[in-house]
Each structure stands twice: as structure tokens, then as C-alpha cells.
Motif scaffolding. Sequence first.
Motif, PDB file in Angstrom:
ATOM      1  N   ASP A 246       0.811  -1.209   0.000  1.00 20.54           N
ATOM      2  CA  ASP A 246       0.000   0.000   0.000  1.00 20.54           C
ATOM      3  C   ASP A 246       0.847   1.263   0.000  1.00 20.54           C
ATOM      4  N   ASP A 247       2.031   1.168   0.589  1.00 18.89           N
ATOM      5  CA  ASP A 247       2.891   2.345   0.695  1.00 18.89           C
ATOM      6  C   ASP A 247       3.686   2.621  -0.562  1.00 18.89           C
ATOM      7  N   LEU A 248       3.702   1.681  -1.513  1.00 15.93           N
ATOM      8  CA  LEU A 248       4.572   1.825  -2.681  1.00 15.93           C
ATOM      9  C   LEU A 248       4.379   3.140  -3.436  1.00 15.93           C
ATOM     10  N   PRO A 249       3.140   3.539  -3.785  1.00 13.38           N
ATOM     11  CA  PRO A 249       2.993   4.763  -4.564  1.00 13.38           C
ATOM     12  C   PRO A 249       3.596   5.974  -3.871  1.00 13.38           C
TER      13      PRO A 249
ATOM     14  N   PRO B 151       1.331   5.435 -11.740  1.00  8.53           N
ATOM     15  CA  PRO B 151       1.593   5.013 -10.353  1.00  8.53           C
ATOM     16  C   PRO B 151       1.898   3.528 -10.214  1.00  8.53           C
ATOM     17  N   THR B 152       1.547   2.696 -11.204  1.00  3.02           N
ATOM     18  CA  THR B 152       1.824   1.261 -11.113  1.00  3.02           C
ATOM     19  C   THR B 152       3.146   0.877 -11.776  1.00  3.02           C
ATOM     20  N   VAL B 153       3.839   1.847 -12.391  1.00  2.00           N
ATOM     21  CA  VAL B 153       5.106   1.558 -13.061  1.00  2.00           C
ATOM     22  C   VAL B 153       6.226   1.636 -12.038  1.00  2.00           C
ATOM     23  N   GLU B 154       6.936   0.534 -11.859  1.00  8.79           N
ATOM     24  CA  GLU B 154       7.962   0.465 -10.820  1.00  8.79           C
ATOM     25  C   GLU B 154       9.248   1.173 -11.212  1.00  8.79           C
TER      26      GLU B 154
ATOM     27  N   GLU C  80      -1.505  17.856 -16.209  1.00  4.57           N
ATOM     28  CA  GLU C  80      -2.326  16.638 -16.181  1.00  4.57           C
ATOM     29  C   GLU C  80      -1.732  15.579 -15.250  1.00  4.57           C
ATOM     30  N   LEU C  81      -0.414  15.593 -15.089  1.00  4.58           N
ATOM     31  CA  LEU C  81       0.257  14.583 -14.270  1.00  4.58           C
ATOM     32  C   LEU C  81       0.574  15.083 -12.866  1.00  4.58           C
TER      33      LEU C  81
END
Length: 263
Positions: free
Chosen positions: A15-18, A125-128, A177-178
Amino acid sequence: MTDANDHPQQDAAVDDLPSRRTPPAVAVVDAQFPGNVGTISRAMKNFGFSNLLLIDPPELDPDGEAYGFAGHARDDVLPNATEISFDELVSDYHTIGCTAVTNENDRSHMRFPFSTPADLAERLPTVEAPTALVFGRERVGLTNEELAHIDEICAIPASEEYPVLNLGQAATITLYELRSLALDKDETQLPDLERVRADEATVDRLYDQWADLLEEINHPPEKREKTMRMLRRVYGRADLTEREANTFLGLLRRATERPAEQD
């Protein structure tokens, strides 16, 4: 089957990753005019981005255009920019080339399909991997050879008749936008946008006051139910605040009392 509660610490870490990921870097390839580098730096400062990468940049004189256009970004974003090569950029980052796409398809474009900045705001946000938004030259943008080495492309939806944007404009729109990748909601200058809806008792009094007014002005009895239904729909969509509801109550009460006063 494993219950998610069996690994609370692991779930918390996921959960903390982002929040631990850094915002994308902004890379500018072979800009010709120092002012555009300054404009992009300023947009980065506006929307929370800080890591500026420069590939073959023009001379950036502290007393020149770049620093003049940078606003407060002259204090940190611009002087802390890193000059790297294009090969280093594509080797070290997941690269997103920002380019105008003029109705091209998978047979004619070097990279296809493309994302819009809004698409990226949801997906990045899902790209590591460390990510870089790559902007090209003022006149020709990124070359086909450069696009061949970039991971994906992004294009701003614009008029089919004239989709090409100025370099500084394109970067500003994209970074806006980002902004959610770099700024939390409580880090912007805007106040809390959540509206506090008036409580149901106040709204019900408003409807009662409308009913009294319709009766006082002799609104046709057979039309009153339909009129009240329409008013409920309108006020329901409006999400009145407590102050708004009380203001309407005062006006309606006064309007209801006036015929009686005249009599």
C-alpha cells in the motif's frame, strides 16, 4: 488460498509503494532556445516536479533567458538540472516520448498506440521503474530514430487541423495533467473542494416553504405535485450548502408573507 490478513506487514508495504515512488523526471532533448528550458522548469515547479534532465542543451546563462523565464524555478529546478546523453536516458529510465500524433496508425508511426497525459496519470503510479517524460526540439520534436529507442509515446488531444504545440506549452499541459503524481491534494493552493451539503431537515423545510408559497400564490392545485417534484430534482442536483439553503428559505418566507401583508 491465502487470506490477505495473513501478511499484514507485506500488505502495508504494498500500500505504501505509490507514496515512496518519486515523480517522473522531465527530459528535454536538444532544445534550441534557452527560454523554453526556463519555461519547462517553471511548469515543473508549478506542479511539483523537480528532476530536470537535459540532453544537448543550449547555453543556460544565469543572466539570460532560461533563468528569466524560470520564475522561482531558477532557485532549484533549473540550477540542479542534470546534463546526460540520450543513450543514458533510455538506458536508465522508462521513457515516455511526448510528441504530436497526426492521425497515424500502427503501420506508419514508430511507436503506436499512444497515451494521453490523462491516461498516464492513471497508469504511471503502477510503473515500478524510474520514469522520464521526454520532450524534443522546438521545430521537429523527437526524431524517428529517437522514438525507436523510447518505450512509449504520449500525445495531447488537440485540433485535428493543427495539433502541434509549442514546446513550452506541451510540457506545461502534460505536467499539469500529471500533477497528481507529484502533489498531494493538500499541497496545492486550492481550498478543500468538498462541499458540505445542508442537512436533510433544512432541505425539507425548504420544500415545505415552497409548498406554502405555491398555495399562497394560488398555483393550480393539479400542478403542484409536478412542480414540487421538479424542484426536488433541481435542488437535489445542486447539493445546496447550509448557507445557500437558509438564504433560499429566507427569500421564500418573505415571498410567502408579502401577499398576506398586502391583504
